[in-house]
Write a protein that holds these residues in place. Structure first.
Motif, PDB file in Angstrom:
ATOM      1  N   LEU A 167      -3.607  -1.826   8.813  1.00  0.00           N
ATOM      2  CA  LEU A 167      -2.582  -1.577   7.802  1.00  0.00           C
ATOM      3  C   LEU A 167      -3.160  -0.731   6.674  1.00  0.00           C
ATOM      4  O   LEU A 167      -4.374  -0.690   6.471  1.00  0.00           O
ATOM      5  N   ASN A 168      -2.275  -0.043   5.927  1.00  0.00           N
ATOM      6  CA  ASN A 168      -2.785   0.714   4.779  1.00  0.00           C
ATOM      7  C   ASN A 168      -3.264  -0.256   3.702  1.00  0.00           C
ATOM      8  O   ASN A 168      -2.906  -1.438   3.704  1.00  0.00           O
ATOM      9  N   PHE A 220      -5.820  -7.747  10.449  1.00  0.00           N
ATOM     10  CA  PHE A 220      -4.841  -6.647  10.420  1.00  0.00           C
ATOM     11  C   PHE A 220      -5.349  -5.482   9.567  1.00  0.00           C
ATOM     12  O   PHE A 220      -4.658  -4.967   8.685  1.00  0.00           O
ATOM     13  N   ASN A 250     -12.604  -0.170   9.693  1.00  0.00           N
ATOM     14  CA  ASN A 250     -11.415  -0.997   9.917  1.00  0.00           C
ATOM     15  C   ASN A 250     -11.457  -1.670  11.287  1.00  0.00           C
ATOM     16  O   ASN A 250     -11.148  -2.856  11.423  1.00  0.00           O
ATOM     17  N   VAL A 288      -1.154  -8.823   2.756  1.00  0.00           N
ATOM     18  CA  VAL A 288      -1.330  -9.669   3.944  1.00  0.00           C
ATOM     19  C   VAL A 288      -2.567 -10.561   3.792  1.00  0.00           C
ATOM     20  O   VAL A 288      -2.554 -11.734   4.169  1.00  0.00           O
ATOM     21  N   VAL A 298      -0.811  -2.637   1.611  1.00  0.00           N
ATOM     22  CA  VAL A 298      -0.149  -3.639   2.458  1.00  0.00           C
ATOM     23  C   VAL A 298      -1.168  -4.672   2.939  1.00  0.00           C
ATOM     24  O   VAL A 298      -0.889  -5.876   2.986  1.00  0.00           O
ATOM     25  N   TYR A 299      -2.377  -4.196   3.279  1.00  0.00           N
ATOM     26  CA  TYR A 299      -3.407  -5.123   3.766  1.00  0.00           C
ATOM     27  C   TYR A 299      -3.773  -6.158   2.700  1.00  0.00           C
ATOM     28  O   TYR A 299      -3.983  -7.333   3.006  1.00  0.00           O
TER      29      TYR A 299
END
Length: 461
Positions: A352-353, A349, A429, A360, A356-357
């Motif tokens: 995501l910014n 993922f 990314n 996660v 947040v990453y």
């Protein structure tokens, strides 16, 4: 422990074994994270440092089955002690001078040490423990191996940052001395020694050529080029060696490897599933690369983010052991990789910014470590318990060679995809996300192997 050896403390034996395997999985593996500092100390080229980084695992993978075979013939306790001495000499060579030749030779000796220690110590566990105690001992063996791997990144970063990289190997020597002292009075089991003329030297030579060629392809193909002349040539050598090995071994009265091992369905299922699950080492490597390259974290910060993997693994690994008795090994060897694959998918993922990453990714590391921990002991127990006792050394050597080659294969595949996509203009990314998805697919292969190859009956040890 067996009744003949109950005078030797089981806890002392386990501690000695765990410390012995840490000499590779924790200490020798730290080179993956301290390459730049080693280059600065030795004043050498990045190419030499890269060779020194991969040399130990290459030697380990090539000679592990050979070492397992020798431990079956000449004594697993004796071979373990020899391996520990080699580990100390190898560590000394890394820290006593700035000579590049000693650096490379020291890494070779560390690889030979690990190649001997892994199958020999598994054989020791199989000999000196029985029933539930054996499964418990195999759990501690797995804790040493997987726990050492999980701690290596953080440990290397902390030691190199706050003390020096040489301190890693000074500590390794001290740990090795303690392991030798703990195993000092361990009795050697009786060995059925083959006559000198009976040893299958031809099988040994062909096998070493076979594993060396495929190991070089797996570890260097993405650097040299998958279609380059050296890689294609070595692939041809590998295929020829496979043909010759099976042709020669089939007609031998005392073959280097008994081909009947490959007719053992539970054993082959465990080896193949183990190989595919250990491609997850590539996920850990890629995760560190992405954190430092994409999120601009330091190596120490990246190491901190892998700690949930280690904690989850250590907490769950005994659960995998206990599940064998209640459900059999197959269930844990299916459910474990499912959680591992889910964790790798969460790593993907990358859209995501950053903040947040990271959250996660911490959750992903828990799934990844927990799934791996659930799988570890049932897989090792299946490989050991379904193999005749006189062949456990070579069988466990093949099993752990699968771990080593699986990790190298995972690193090669995921790193190749990641760097190739970046070179073709894709964002970091995107490249990392797709590489993680590929990693998840490899681990799903472990799930399929456990489902379709392993028998459904309980495998008791």
């Amino acid at each position: 422990m067996t009744k003949d050896d109950n005078q030797f403390s089981g806890s002392k034996l386990l501690l000695g074994i765990v410390l012995a395997i840490l000499t590779y999985w924790l200490f020798a593996q730290t080179f993956l994270n301290i390459g730049p500092k080693v280059q600065s100390t030795y004043g050498t080229t990045p190419d030499i440092v890269n060779i020194s980084v991969s040399l130990t695992s290459f030697v380990t993978g090539v000679f592990m089955v050979v070492a397992g075979n020798l431990s079956d013939k000449f004594g697993k306790v004796r071979m373990t002690r020899i391996a520990l001495v080699l580990s100390m000499i190898g560590s000394l060579m890394l820290i006593i001078s700035g000579n590049v030749v000693l650096l490379l030779l020291g890494r070779v000796l560390q690889g030979l040490s690990a190649a001997i220690i892994m199958p020999a110590t598994i054989s020791i566990v199989n000999t000196f423990f029985e029933g539930d105690k054996r499964q418990s001992a195999l759990s501690f063996w797995s804790i040493g191996a997987f726990g050492g791997t999980g701690l290596a990144s953080f440990f290397a970063g902390a030691m190199a940052t706050f003390i020096s990289w040489q301190a890693i190997f000074i500590l390794s020597i001290l740990v090795t001395v303690v392991a030798l002292l703990l195993l000092k009075k361990l009795p050697e089991t009786k060995q059925v020694k083959a006559k000198r003329s009976d040893f299958d030297y031809m099988g040994l030579i062909i096998f070493v050529m076979m594993i060396a060629s495929i190991s070089f392809v797996i570890t260097q193909g993405y650097k040299i080029g998958w279609l380059s002349v050296p890689i294609v040539t070595l692939l041809v050598v590998f295929l020829i060696c496979i043909y010759l090995f099976f042709k020669v071994e089939r007609d031998k009265a005392l073959p280097f490897i008994d081909l009947k091992l490959f007719k053992n369905k539970p054993y082959i299922g465990a080896v193949c599933a183990n190989f595919l699950l250990n491609t997850g080492v590539g996920v850990i490597a890629l995760f560190n690369i992405y954190l430092q390259g994409g999120l601009k974290l330091s190596s120490f910060q990246a190491g901190l983010l892998t700690l949930p993997y280690l904690i989850a693994l250590l907490l769950i690994i005994r659960l995998g052991e206990k599940s064998i008795k209640r459900f059999g090994a197959k269930r844990a060897m299916i459910i474990g990789p499912i959680f591992t694959a889910l964790g790798v998918l969460l790593f993907s993922f990358t859209f995501l910014n950053d903040s947040v990453y990271i959250i996660v990714a911490l959750i992903a590391a828990i799934f990844f470590g927990g799934g791996t921990g659930l799988f570890a002991t049932p897989a090792l127990s299946t490989a050991v318990s379904t193999t005749p006792s006189e062949k456990v050394g070579v069988a466990s050597g093949i099993f752990k060679m699968g771990s080593t080659l699986g990790g190298a294969f995972g690193i090669a595949i995921m790193t190749s995809i990641y760097t190739g996509m970046i070179q073709n203009g894709y964002h970091l990314n995107t490249a990392a996300g797709i590489s993680f998805v590929v990693g998840a697919c490899l681990i799903i292969g472990a799930i399929c192997t456990s489902v379709f190859v392993l028998p459904t009956r309980k495998i008791n040890s």
